[in-house]
Design an enzyme around this catalytic site. Sequence first.
Site, short mmCIF file in Angstrom:
data_model
loop_
_atom_site.label_atom_id
_atom_site.label_comp_id
_atom_site.label_asym_id
_atom_site.label_seq_id
_atom_site.Cartn_x
_atom_site.Cartn_y
_atom_site.Cartn_z
N GLU A 8 42.45 63.19 -15.52
CA GLU A 8 41.62 64.05 -16.37
C GLU A 8 41.92 65.49 -16.00
O GLU A 8 41.69 65.91 -14.87
CB GLU A 8 40.11 63.78 -16.19
CG GLU A 8 39.63 62.49 -16.83
CD GLU A 8 38.11 62.38 -16.87
OE1 GLU A 8 37.43 63.43 -17.03
OE2 GLU A 8 37.59 61.26 -16.72
N GLU B 202 34.92 58.32 -11.61
CA GLU B 202 34.06 59.35 -10.99
C GLU B 202 32.83 58.76 -10.29
O GLU B 202 31.70 59.19 -10.52
CB GLU B 202 33.64 60.37 -12.06
CG GLU B 202 34.80 61.16 -12.63
CD GLU B 202 34.40 62.25 -13.60
OE1 GLU B 202 33.20 62.34 -13.97
OE2 GLU B 202 35.29 63.02 -14.02
#
Length: 503
Positions: free
Chosen positions: A293, A174
């Site tokens: 995720e 991320e």
Amino acid sequence: MTIKSTMLIDKNFRVSEVDPRMYGSFIEHLGRAVYGGIYEPGHPTADANGFRQDALEAIRALQVPIIRYPGGNFVSGYNWEDGVGPASERKRTLELAWWTTETNAVGTNEFAEWAKLAGSEVMMAVNLGTRGVDAARNLVEYCNHPSGSYYSDLRISHGYQEPHRFKTWCLGNEMDGPWQIGAKTAVEYGRLANETAKAMRWVDPTIELVACGSSSSGMATFADWEATILDLTYDQVDFLSLHTYYNNNAGDTANFLATSMNMDRFIHSVASICDYVQAKKRSNKKIMLSLDEWNVWNTIGTSRNHERWQIAPPEFEDVYTHADALAVGCYLITMLKHADRVKMACLAQLINTIAPIMTETGGELWLQTTYYPFLHASHYGRGTVLLANVESPKYDSKDYTDVPYLESVAVFNEEQGELTIFAVNRHLEEAMTLEMDVRSFGELRVIEHIVLESEDHLLANTKADPHRVTPHNKGQAEVDDGRVSAQLSKASWNVIRFQVGKK
């Protein structure tokens, strides 16, 4: 009143083989996922290495083929060297992603050993937040090189003669998120990821690499980020990551159960960006997707509300309802429909932290509602996804229009001679009759019809009442001359399994 839906399934109309890694999961050094989850020395079920055997048993039952480790936000400040070597010599560190104290009692080698016990491969992540090329190439050498170099011999000196041979590696996590340690622009990350990937591949040419996509489709960086970093890394990477979470915090369950339509659009969009860059580069290589995720996360945004620098404080220990299980079922069906591009996915996370498995420190283990659709998909969703023609009544919700009450997919395991239908009836009040035309398969026999249902879609399993919402196999599905009629309870997850004979 009963609503009616239909499916036409032909065994010759195929989407793709399912990569078993679609049923992967994720364990981060966050909350009680590691300490108190998989690792708890002194627990009545712990083995000599401190691994809880009750947790291992519940995880093995899921047949999880790959587990992402060690993060997550955690990895962007992690020095892997702190977690190897004699345990007595490891230092405690301040963990800045979650404001805790990391003991480093569990590190790379311990997790590799645990993953073997769980029957899983490791999807290893490298730190591209505070570190870069040098630390990543050294970690690959430590983990994968047989012997005869400094880091491979260091591993051997730590008691691990054989290399771990981790195949799949994530290039950071991320990196467009302002919450991330060492967050970067797309160009900064793309250049670093490309150079890191080159060096890692030079150490071990057999590895496969995952580049970070945007942290979510709601990020301002989304789409431009994907296009830029792929432009900079295309020749070095094999997968692009997607992260997405949903919640029912508004208490609008009809809208919540439609969120798989958002996931569907997200996957379509990212695949299109990958194909755009492929066309731009005139490349024969197709980038696949790693949805590494995904989950229901009702407590997102409530992090770090504990006293700083505790060791493994409970965090994000969501209690999942029957409605949450239905949503997870819809997400699994959506990913299966995209089996041609989604080759890896990780339910985030596996134990205690937004997880299907919960433990009491020093005590018992129980299974959340979301455990069951994941279990069923992992067991029976292996084979070939078929392109089904589905007709279903529809509804409109706050954020979505034309939402089909039936969310379904068919998977044909030709080797086992089994056809499985996964189906969610989204209607909160009405049962559904599902009629299927499966004549192309010849003789069929119903093996079982598994149902997860509840009179109250907000009920959950807890330590005090761990079996409040559990599946049964008393569903009503009948086959007659290539036509199937099945009754789907209101707000239910269904798994209808057939034995296929020869035509």
